[in-house]
Design a protein around this motif. Structure first.
Motif, short mmCIF file in Angstrom:
data_model
loop_
_atom_site.label_atom_id
_atom_site.label_comp_id
_atom_site.label_asym_id
_atom_site.label_seq_id
_atom_site.Cartn_x
_atom_site.Cartn_y
_atom_site.Cartn_z
N ALA A 191 0.87 -1.17 0.00
CA ALA A 191 0.00 0.00 0.00
C ALA A 191 0.91 1.23 0.00
N PRO A 192 0.53 2.28 -0.75
CA PRO A 192 -0.74 2.47 -1.44
C PRO A 192 -0.84 1.85 -2.83
N ALA A 193 0.13 1.01 -3.21
CA ALA A 193 0.17 0.51 -4.58
C ALA A 193 -0.85 -0.57 -4.86
N CYS A 194 -1.37 -1.27 -3.85
CA CYS A 194 -2.29 -2.40 -4.04
C CYS A 194 -1.67 -3.47 -4.93
N PHE A 195 -0.44 -3.84 -4.62
CA PHE A 195 0.25 -4.91 -5.33
C PHE A 195 0.62 -5.96 -4.30
N ASN A 196 0.16 -7.21 -4.50
CA ASN A 196 0.34 -8.27 -3.52
C ASN A 196 1.25 -9.35 -4.10
N PHE A 197 2.18 -9.84 -3.30
CA PHE A 197 3.17 -10.78 -3.82
C PHE A 197 3.68 -11.70 -2.73
N MET A 198 4.33 -12.81 -3.17
CA MET A 198 4.94 -13.79 -2.28
C MET A 198 6.30 -14.19 -2.84
N THR A 199 7.16 -14.71 -1.96
CA THR A 199 8.42 -15.33 -2.37
C THR A 199 8.46 -16.75 -1.82
N LEU A 200 8.78 -17.71 -2.68
CA LEU A 200 8.91 -19.12 -2.28
C LEU A 200 10.30 -19.63 -2.64
N ILE A 201 10.70 -20.73 -2.00
CA ILE A 201 11.97 -21.36 -2.30
C ILE A 201 11.73 -22.65 -3.08
N CYS A 202 12.05 -22.63 -4.35
CA CYS A 202 12.15 -23.81 -5.21
C CYS A 202 10.97 -24.78 -5.07
N LEU A 203 11.21 -25.95 -4.47
CA LEU A 203 10.21 -27.00 -4.42
C LEU A 203 9.03 -26.69 -3.51
N ASP A 204 9.11 -25.60 -2.75
CA ASP A 204 7.93 -25.18 -1.97
C ASP A 204 6.76 -24.89 -2.89
N TYR A 205 7.04 -24.57 -4.15
CA TYR A 205 5.96 -24.34 -5.11
C TYR A 205 5.18 -25.63 -5.38
N LEU A 206 5.85 -26.77 -5.25
CA LEU A 206 5.23 -28.05 -5.57
C LEU A 206 4.73 -28.81 -4.36
N TYR A 207 5.27 -28.54 -3.20
CA TYR A 207 5.16 -29.47 -2.07
C TYR A 207 3.72 -29.68 -1.61
N ARG A 208 3.42 -30.94 -1.35
CA ARG A 208 2.13 -31.31 -0.75
C ARG A 208 2.35 -32.60 0.04
N ASP A 209 1.45 -32.84 0.97
CA ASP A 209 1.45 -34.12 1.67
C ASP A 209 0.01 -34.64 1.67
N LEU A 210 -0.25 -35.61 2.51
CA LEU A 210 -1.58 -36.23 2.53
C LEU A 210 -2.67 -35.24 2.93
N TYR A 211 -2.30 -34.19 3.68
CA TYR A 211 -3.30 -33.33 4.28
C TYR A 211 -3.45 -31.97 3.62
N ALA A 212 -2.42 -31.51 2.94
CA ALA A 212 -2.48 -30.15 2.39
C ALA A 212 -1.49 -30.00 1.25
N SER A 213 -1.74 -29.00 0.43
CA SER A 213 -0.87 -28.63 -0.68
C SER A 213 -0.51 -27.15 -0.52
N ASN A 214 0.78 -26.86 -0.64
CA ASN A 214 1.20 -25.46 -0.53
C ASN A 214 0.46 -24.58 -1.52
N ILE A 215 0.44 -25.00 -2.78
CA ILE A 215 -0.11 -24.13 -3.82
C ILE A 215 -1.63 -24.00 -3.67
N LYS A 216 -2.30 -25.06 -3.20
CA LYS A 216 -3.74 -24.96 -2.98
C LYS A 216 -4.04 -23.98 -1.85
N GLN A 217 -3.23 -23.99 -0.80
CA GLN A 217 -3.43 -23.02 0.27
C GLN A 217 -3.23 -21.59 -0.22
N ILE A 218 -2.23 -21.39 -1.09
CA ILE A 218 -1.99 -20.06 -1.65
C ILE A 218 -3.19 -19.62 -2.49
N ILE A 219 -3.71 -20.52 -3.32
CA ILE A 219 -4.88 -20.19 -4.15
C ILE A 219 -6.07 -19.82 -3.27
#
Length: 384
Positions: A191-219
């Motif tokens: 703010a005031p730019a109204c630009f939202n962003f994140m930084t991830l490390i490599c395989l964190d973009y892919l990671y999931r287990d039986l209970y949750a997925s990183n990318i699904k939580q972000i979505i």
């Protein structure tokens, strides 16, 4: 399950012009020690990183418009951590975000840093203390990164994240090969730019287990933001030291992220995803050399309609028929400077070029970077 922590930052980006990103695709040379990996050549690496900072500070051409700088995963020698923060605080322009991976350290050092920068990392510190209380983990290695944000006022804010994905050595039985798993991602609200962003490390973009997925939580988090504020996630910056940046797993997750196959996902529909990898000169002691490093790339929604192009230094494609447009760079040691696309609805013309490469620089080997000429940039593709 990962915790997504919302953070408000004071970034006064222009609302009418593009934002700009510089990806430093530089080599990592790592060797194994008892607790993880360290850089083989820390002094040479710092010289190279310092030269990149000098390029940003000089601001030749339109580099004065730089908003986001990305260095690879595990790129910065830990001994130079304070020094890079000093340079950014003293010499970088306001409204600049620098994301960089740091040489792995043990958990007790990472915790000390969270406490040192506790003003912005108190929630993360609580999660780490909970893990420490539950078991003897202080000696575990942490693969981590720093997001250094120089706000519009000139104030420098420091945010730290630990990689949540298991390191490959976790497949071994030896307990000292375990990697501490980070518990949080930061979701930055500018703010005031109204630009939202994140930084991830490599395989964190892919990671999931039986209970949750990183990318699904972000979505889901971005969708909830859209439903309540009509804002979304504008950009994800993924820093990597990845020998397989184009593995089919990335294509599958990217397709799910942008495809809206099962439900509408307005919170991420306009997200720009930047994957910044280490270059093809990267080596890992004890691991056979591979030609897979490099090839940083930018992914945007297919509605942008980026034309097909194949040049020596970069090309555009749809990542093997994924529902996206992709700008894919080569594998060599380079600095890539380009703009981030504005939302498609702001200018839906099919003739518009949403993604432009402003310049590419090569490492000369003598502490300087050399800008490629127009003729070199327009050369036909070889083995890109």
């Amino acid at each position: 399950m990962i915790q997504i922590i919302d953070k408000k930052v004071n970034l006064d980006f222009s609302l009418v012009s593009h934002l700009h990103c510089l990806v430093a695709q530089i080599p990592n040379r790592l060797r194994k020690i008892e607790h993880g990996f360290v850089l083989i050549d820390p002094e040479e690496k710092w010289i190279q990183i310092r030269s990149i900072l000098d390029v940003v500070i000089a601001g030749e051409g339109n580099l004065k418009k730089l908003h986001f700088l990305m260095l690879p995963e595990a790129a910065l020698p830990f001994s130079r951590f304070d020094e890079i923060l000093e340079v950014i605080s003293r010499d970088f322009r306001p409204n600049t975000v620098t994301s960089f991976g740091v040489e792995p350290v043990q958990l007790h050092l990472y915790r000390e840093l969270l406490e040192r920068f506790g003003e912005d990392n108190s929630d993360a510190l609580v999660a780490v203390d909970r893990d420490i209380k539950d078991g003897n983990v202080l000696e575990m290695p942490v693969n981590w990164c720093c997001i250094a944000i120089k706000e519009a006022t000139g104030k420098l804010r420091i945010f730290l994240e630990a990689k949540s994905h298991p390191f490959h050595a976790e497949e071994l039985l030896d307990k000292y090969h375990d990697l501490y798993r980070g518990r949080h991602f930061y979701f930055f609200h500018s703010a005031p730019a109204c630009f939202n962003f994140m930084t991830l490390i490599c395989l964190d973009y892919l990671y999931r287990d039986l209970y949750a997925s990183n990318i699904k939580q972000i979505i889901d988090h971005a969708n909830q933001l859209f439903f309540t504020t009509r804002q979304g996630l504008d950009a994800i910056f993924v820093i990597q030291c990845n020998p397989k940046p184009e593995h089919n797993s990335y294509r599958e997750v990217i397709s799910g992220f942008y495809g809206e196959y099962l439900e509408d996902t307005p919170g991420v529909r306009q997200t720009v995803t930047v994957f910044g990898n280490s270059s093809c000169e990267t080596t890992l002691e004890g691991v056979s050399p591979t030609s897979g490093y490099g090839h940083s790339y930018v992914v945007i929604n297919k509605h942008h309609k980026v034309g097909k192009l194949a040049l020596k230094e970069f090309r555009t494609d749809n990542f093997s028929d994924a529902p996206v447009c992709r700008l894919r760079f080569g594998a060599e040691t380079r600095l890539f400077y380009f703009n981030l696309p504005s939302p498609h609805e702001l200018d839906p013309r099919t003739s518009r070029v949403p993604l432009k490469v402003h310049s590419i620089m090569r490492w000369t080997g003598n502490t300087t970077w050399e800008k490629l000429t127009g003729e070199e940039l327009s050369a036909n593709a070889g083995s890109l």
